[in-house]
Write a protein that holds these residues in place. Structure first.
Motif, mmCIF file in Angstrom:
data_model
loop_
_atom_site.group_PDB
_atom_site.id
_atom_site.type_symbol
_atom_site.label_atom_id
_atom_site.label_comp_id
_atom_site.label_asym_id
_atom_site.label_seq_id
_atom_site.Cartn_x
_atom_site.Cartn_y
_atom_site.Cartn_z
ATOM 1 N N GLY A 187 53.913 33.275 48.058
ATOM 2 C CA GLY A 187 54.103 34.456 48.885
ATOM 3 C C GLY A 187 54.577 35.695 48.162
ATOM 4 O O GLY A 187 54.565 36.791 48.734
ATOM 5 N N ALA A 188 54.995 35.582 46.910
ATOM 6 C CA ALA A 188 55.492 36.740 46.153
ATOM 7 C C ALA A 188 54.401 37.266 45.227
ATOM 8 O O ALA A 188 53.761 36.490 44.506
ATOM 9 C CB ALA A 188 56.717 36.352 45.338
ATOM 10 N N THR A 189 54.198 38.576 45.231
ATOM 11 C CA THR A 189 53.172 39.177 44.377
ATOM 12 C C THR A 189 53.557 39.037 42.912
ATOM 13 O O THR A 189 54.670 39.400 42.502
ATOM 14 C CB THR A 189 52.993 40.659 44.717
ATOM 15 O OG1 THR A 189 52.539 40.775 46.077
ATOM 16 C CG2 THR A 189 51.971 41.314 43.797
ATOM 17 N N ILE A 190 52.617 38.511 42.116
ATOM 18 C CA ILE A 190 52.874 38.342 40.678
ATOM 19 C C ILE A 190 51.903 39.139 39.812
ATOM 20 O O ILE A 190 52.176 39.370 38.635
ATOM 21 C CB ILE A 190 52.826 36.853 40.268
ATOM 22 C CG1 ILE A 190 51.447 36.247 40.564
ATOM 23 C CG2 ILE A 190 53.931 36.070 40.954
ATOM 24 C CD1 ILE A 190 51.245 34.874 39.935
ATOM 25 N N SER A 191 50.757 39.547 40.368
ATOM 26 C CA SER A 191 49.784 40.295 39.566
ATOM 27 C C SER A 191 48.942 41.158 40.484
ATOM 28 O O SER A 191 48.515 40.712 41.553
ATOM 29 C CB SER A 191 48.878 39.346 38.766
ATOM 30 O OG SER A 191 47.989 40.071 37.934
ATOM 31 N N HIS A 244 47.617 32.516 45.715
ATOM 32 C CA HIS A 244 46.624 33.097 46.616
ATOM 33 C C HIS A 244 46.063 34.360 45.983
ATOM 34 O O HIS A 244 46.813 35.242 45.555
ATOM 35 C CB HIS A 244 47.247 33.418 47.975
ATOM 36 C CG HIS A 244 46.274 33.960 48.973
ATOM 37 N ND1 HIS A 244 46.175 35.289 49.284
ATOM 38 C CD2 HIS A 244 45.331 33.337 49.733
ATOM 39 C CE1 HIS A 244 45.224 35.475 50.191
ATOM 40 N NE2 HIS A 244 44.694 34.301 50.475
ATOM 41 N N LEU A 245 44.749 34.424 45.885
ATOM 42 C CA LEU A 245 44.036 35.577 45.330
ATOM 43 C C LEU A 245 43.319 36.307 46.454
ATOM 44 O O LEU A 245 42.634 35.677 47.262
ATOM 45 C CB LEU A 245 42.999 35.117 44.293
ATOM 46 C CG LEU A 245 41.965 36.150 43.832
ATOM 47 C CD1 LEU A 245 42.627 37.230 42.981
ATOM 48 C CD2 LEU A 245 40.843 35.466 43.048
ATOM 49 N N GLU A 246 43.481 37.616 46.497
ATOM 50 C CA GLU A 246 42.771 38.416 47.481
ATOM 51 C C GLU A 246 42.143 39.628 46.809
ATOM 52 O O GLU A 246 42.818 40.391 46.118
ATOM 53 C CB GLU A 246 43.698 38.871 48.607
ATOM 54 C CG GLU A 246 42.969 39.627 49.705
ATOM 55 C CD GLU A 246 43.847 39.952 50.899
ATOM 56 O OE1 GLU A 246 43.316 40.487 51.883
ATOM 57 O OE2 GLU A 246 45.065 39.684 50.829
ATOM 58 N N CYS A 247 40.830 39.786 47.022
ATOM 59 C CA CYS A 247 40.085 40.961 46.568
ATOM 60 C C CYS A 247 39.360 41.520 47.777
ATOM 61 O O CYS A 247 38.288 41.008 48.154
ATOM 62 C CB CYS A 247 39.081 40.600 45.478
ATOM 63 S SG CYS A 247 39.787 40.123 43.907
ATOM 64 N N PRO A 248 39.909 42.539 48.444
ATOM 65 C CA PRO A 248 39.260 43.074 49.639
ATOM 66 C C PRO A 248 37.802 43.431 49.375
ATOM 67 O O PRO A 248 37.479 44.112 48.407
ATOM 68 C CB PRO A 248 40.099 44.314 49.960
ATOM 69 C CG PRO A 248 41.449 43.989 49.402
ATOM 70 C CD PRO A 248 41.179 43.227 48.142
ATOM 71 N N GLY A 249 36.931 42.934 50.231
ATOM 72 C CA GLY A 249 35.503 43.167 50.082
ATOM 73 C C GLY A 249 34.781 42.109 49.289
ATOM 74 O O GLY A 249 33.557 42.004 49.353
#
Length: 261
Positions: A187-191, A244-249
């Motif tokens: 849950g914590a942003t690392i990159s 968790h990786l998120e790339c909008p689009g």
């Protein structure tokens, strides 16, 4: 060709097989001799194929200016991706499957055809079948990781594991410059990063790779996948964690490391 390439490749192969880093090649780990690194990588990849591993594409590394400067490189490096390194979305990666893993958020391209070296932007886009977000879990067989381009190249560009997001977009709809990436751990942003970190545009990374492949006689084919380099910092992985990786689009993916719930 380096007369010791086969010997060093043997050591790297055993390190990969046993998941045990070698500390007997400190000079190579710090080397900027790219030609020597390519010779060793070629010998190592021959051992991988002989062992039954199936090549499915190409990993590009050092596609940001920061990474190029850090490794003393003037251009990106290339390694071979193998089918046995592909993880499904949501998969669990045990710590025993890696040595010293670092996680990165990247864009993955899939080839529909092989473009010419002088292809236009439109032709490059038309040569792609799909564009996806992906994790790379980079890993190294050198104790403490390579510190320069020659050693990293010899180590098959520090290829480890790969997870492709289950979603993809048509190449014509992809934003090769402004796509953003965020990786969280528990849950914590690392990159965080952006596609423009990769030579200004992932399409420019692809152009460089196509030109370099024609120049070196690299055999590309439809269906190959291409990892185009980290959009943000590579982060050392810690167990137990849910990444968790998120790339909008482009999509998102989840990876368990070390038995996280």
């Amino acid at each position: 060709m380096d007369s010791n390439a086969d010997t060093i490749a043997d050591k790297l192969f055993v390190a990969w097989r046993d998941r045990q880093a070698i500390d007997c090649e400190p000079e190579l780990a710090a080397s900027r001799d790219v030609d020597r690194g390519r010779a060793i990588q070629a010998a190592l990849n021959a051992l991988f194929v002989k062992a039954g591993r199936k090549p499915i594409g190409w990993k590009l590394g050092l596609t940001s200016q920061t990474a190029l400067d850090m490794f003393g490189a003037s251009e990106p490096m290339i390694g071979v991706i193998y089918a046995d390194t592909m993880l499904e979305d949501g998969a669990s990666l045990p710590p025993g499957a890696v040595i010293s893993p670092r996680i990165e958020g990247e864009i993955l391209l899939e080839l529909a055809s092989v473009p010419q070296a002088g292809a236009s932007n439109a032709e490059l886009v038309a040569s792609l079948a799909s564009v996806s977000a992906a994790y790379e879990i980079a890993d190294s067989r050198f104790l403490g990781w390579p510190r320069a381009i020659g050693g990293a190249t010899a180590d098959n560009a520090c290829c480890g594991w790969l997870m492709r997001a289950p979603q993809s977009v048509a190449p014509a709809d992809a934003d090769f410059e402004n796509t953003t990436m965020v990786i969280t751990a528990n849950g914590a942003t690392i990159s965080e990063g952006r596609a423009s970190a990769c030579l200004g545009s992932v399409l420019q990374v692809y152009r460089w790779f196509v030109v370099d492949s024609h120049r070196r006689g690299r055999q590309l084919q439809a269906g190959d996948i291409i990892l185009t380099g980290a959009m943000g910092p590579a982060i050392a992985m810690e167990a137990s964690a849910t990444y968790h990786l998120e790339c909008p689009g482009l999509g998102e993916a989840r990876l368990e490391f070390g038995g996280a719930a």
